[in-house]
Design a protein around this motif. Structure first.
Motif, short mmCIF file in Angstrom:
data_model
loop_
_atom_site.label_atom_id
_atom_site.label_comp_id
_atom_site.label_asym_id
_atom_site.label_seq_id
_atom_site.Cartn_x
_atom_site.Cartn_y
_atom_site.Cartn_z
N THR A 72 41.30 45.60 70.21
CA THR A 72 42.30 45.39 69.16
C THR A 72 43.23 44.22 69.48
O THR A 72 44.22 44.03 68.79
N LEU A 120 39.64 41.21 68.57
CA LEU A 120 39.80 41.68 67.19
C LEU A 120 39.48 40.61 66.13
O LEU A 120 38.73 40.89 65.20
N PRO A 121 40.02 39.38 66.25
CA PRO A 121 39.70 38.39 65.20
C PRO A 121 38.20 38.13 65.10
O PRO A 121 37.68 37.90 64.01
N VAL A 165 36.67 41.25 63.22
CA VAL A 165 37.03 41.23 61.80
C VAL A 165 36.35 40.05 61.11
O VAL A 165 35.79 40.18 60.01
N LEU A 191 32.74 40.74 60.55
CA LEU A 191 32.59 41.74 59.49
C LEU A 191 32.69 41.09 58.11
O LEU A 191 31.82 41.27 57.25
N TYR A 192 33.76 40.32 57.89
CA TYR A 192 33.92 39.62 56.62
C TYR A 192 32.74 38.69 56.35
O TYR A 192 32.19 38.62 55.25
N LEU A 250 44.43 37.28 61.46
CA LEU A 250 43.20 37.72 60.81
C LEU A 250 43.05 36.97 59.49
O LEU A 250 44.04 36.67 58.84
N ASP A 268 42.85 36.12 55.72
CA ASP A 268 43.45 36.87 54.60
C ASP A 268 42.72 36.63 53.29
O ASP A 268 43.16 37.02 52.24
#
Lengths: 278, 324
Positions: free
Chosen positions: A44, A57-58, A61, A64-65, A218, A220
């Motif tokens: 995290t 974490l970045p 994420v 995932l995106y 992260l 946006d």
């Protein structure tokens, strides 16, 4: 059995087993190296100049995106192209051209797709070094995978079903929409998962596109700059300090676990499909 | 009474409307609402999906061609093909592509040397010797090797394989072609194995039986009948695997180094064409400059090499399909 044949058999089996054992050993070592770093804080946290504070974490994420956008772009187009080739345009010369072309595209090195994406999406279309530019590039990269596996799936649908539907007065699209596609869903899913597992580990095209290696926020939205798991790993691998190597190992473990899970689902679907068609 | 009121009035209205001008026609089932226009629209959309692949190819050709043309407006063919030094970022600029090509050829040659015996012998085992059940388990396991992301292989090459090799070859540099090539070889084993197996499998059983019938042993059948019959398919597999190795990026970018040099010494750092593209992309070379265009010139050379090999492989593959 002759001794010579037995020896040859042993040689063959060891040629098969040795690379697999090597991979198993490497993965085992990876787990040992990665384990101490694999904490909640790592999963995290954000990148840091100090290896022991760095998190992934970045990257998670971002990946995932990236994958969601890639599959949203590639799946409809890939299935559409496969439907055109299998159900609509089989005998046309253009369809043959497309077919040959897809086979060739599958052999183009991924870094070349990166150059294409850099010029077309990042520069020409003005998307910048953004998530959507990365996803569009990866979508082009995985399209052949989706098209080919969708075609395989479409071919397993027996012609008798199509003929029966046509005989009942269905139009071509109705046959496809109501008869063929539902039957082909597991195959299409398998193909999509294979495409995702290809895309999730791709590093080179994203490097060329210009994914960032150090971001403390992260993304946006689809036009935000981004990083991804493999990019983060590459960044840590490239650093000489041993502490970053442990981070890289931990990042790789996260990537590999995700991949294994995806592949397990794909194999399960494939087995189920094979059974239902027997 | 609730039941009667639940009868949808819309249905009655719809039936009434249907009884109008089209009364003589059979009432269309709800599914058949698709008009020819809609059919055409859908087919057009599907065609566009297929055509996107052609656009992709065109895009690659245009992008590489345009930037490469820009590159060659400043650098002559002689400088590109007639030099063995590659230093576009230095004050004393050299654009000799052979420095990068040699790195690519060296790492790929090591990879194929590793992958060929392993891949081919596994293919022979899977196709000719293994019981069916074993084959069904082993084949997907082999494909696992190809599913590992190349960045992971790169990490292994740098952090495990090279240090292990250094215990045997002390003069081996930290970045070298040998470690990267060997790991790349492991990566392409499944490609050779699975494509060769397809080729071996396509050899008609009657040929094997004929060989055995003439008193040939199983080994003789494999080496004197099956392998020769499948040779073009096996050659196609090797060509495709080689093309894959040439285009492979992350393993060599991580483990083979970033020092373009014209050498075939596997112990020293080299730089492949792909690794150069990565190196420039990691830095901040502004778009439109000559340094930026070198990436596309190298990319174009890489594309042409792999494209030629893929075409060659497809031709070979066609040959064995005709046989099978």
């Amino acid at each position: 059995m002759q001794t010579r044949e037995r020896l040859f058999r042993i040689l063959c089996v060891s040629c098969l087993a040795l690379p697999l054992l090597m991979l198993a050993y490497l993965l085992g070592r990876l787990v040992v190296d990665a384990w101490p770093r694999l904490t909640m804080a790592f999963l995290t946290g954000f990148p840091s100049r100090r290896a022991e504070d760095a998190g992934i974490l970045p990257g998670i994420v971002g990946s995932l995106y990236l994958i969601l956008l890639t599959i949203a772009l590639a799946l409809p187009v890939g299935v559409g192209a496969a439907l055109y080739l299998e159900e609509f345009g089989q005998r046309r010369r253009l369809a043959q051209l497309i077919e040959v072309n897809i086979a060739n595209l599958a052999g183009v090195p991924s870094i070349i797709y990166g150059l294409l994406g850099l010029e077309v999406f990042v520069r020409f279309m003005g998307l910048g070094r953004s998530l959507i530019a990365g996803a569009a590039t990866l979508a082009l990269l995985v399209l052949p995978v989706i098209i080919m596996s969708t075609r395989e799936a479409l071919r397993t649908v027996p012609d008798s079903l199509r003929e029966a539907a046509v005989g009942l007065g269905a139009t071509r699209w109705q046959v496809v929409r109501r008869i063929v596609l539902p039957q082909a869903v597991p195959g299409i899913m398998t193909g999509s998962i294979l495409a995702v597992s290809r895309a999730i580990g791709e590093t080179a095209p994203l490097v060329v596109i210009g994914a960032l290696t150090f971001i403390t926020f992260l993304p946006d939205g689809p036009t935000a700059p981004f990083t991804a798991l493999p990019i983060q790993i590459f960044n840590w691998v490239s650093r000489p300090q041993a502490a970053f190597a442990a981070n890289a190992a931990a990042g790789i473990l996260v990537l590999m676990v995700t991949l294994l899970a995806l592949n397990a689902v794909a194999i399960y679907l494939r087995e189920r499909m094979q059974r239902s068609h027997r | 009474m609730d039941v009667t009121s639940a009868t949808p009035p819309t249905l009655a209205a719809g039936a009434g409307a249907g009884a109008g001008p089209n009364a003589s026609r059979r009432p269309a089932p709800p599914a058949a609402r698709a008009t020819p226009a809609r059919e055409h629209l859908i087919e057009g959309f599907l065609f566009l999906c297929g055509a996107l692949s052609i656009l992709t190819t065109l895009g690659i050709l245009i992008v590489l061609g345009y930037e490469t043309a820009g590159f060659f407006s400043e650098v002559s063919f002689g400088q590109f093909f007639g030099d063995t030094e590659w230093t576009p970022l230095f004050a004393d600029k050299h654009f000799g592509i052979w420095a990068l090509v040699s790195g690519t050829v060296l790492t790929s040659a090591i990879a194929i040397t590793v992958a060929l015996p392993f891949g081919l012998l596994s293919a022979i085992y899977l196709s000719e010797l293994a019981p069916r059940q074993t084959r069904r388990v082993l084949k997907p396991l082999m494909e696992l090797l190809a599913g590992v992301p190349t960045i992971v292989y790169g990490f292994f090459a740098l952090s495990v394989v090279t240090p292990a090799l250094q215990t045997v070859i002390p003069e081996l540099a930290g970045f070298n072609a040998l470690g990267a090539g060997i790991v790349m070889g492991v990566m392409i084993i499944p490609m050779i194995s699975s494509l060769s197996e397809d080729a071996l499998h396509a050899v008609p059983q009657s040929l094997r039986e004929a060989a055995w019938g003439l008193g040939g042993s199983r080994l003789a059948g494999i080496f004197q009948v099956v392998l020769p019959a499948a040779r073009s398919g096996v050659a196609a597999a090797i060509t495709l695997a080689l093309s894959r190795a040439i285009g492979e990026t992350m393993i060599v970018a991580i483990a083979a180094g970033q020092q373009p040099r014209f050498t075939f010494d596997p112990r020293v750092p080299v730089e492949t064409m792909t690794a150069y593209i990565v190196q420039i992309s990691m830095g901040d070379v502004p778009a439109g400059t000559l340094e930026f265009r070198t990436v596309f010139a190298v990319g174009a050379a890489l594309f042409l090499m792999t494209f030629a090999m893929n075409l060659f492989a497809q031709r070979l593959a066609k040959k064995y399909r005709r046989l099978g």
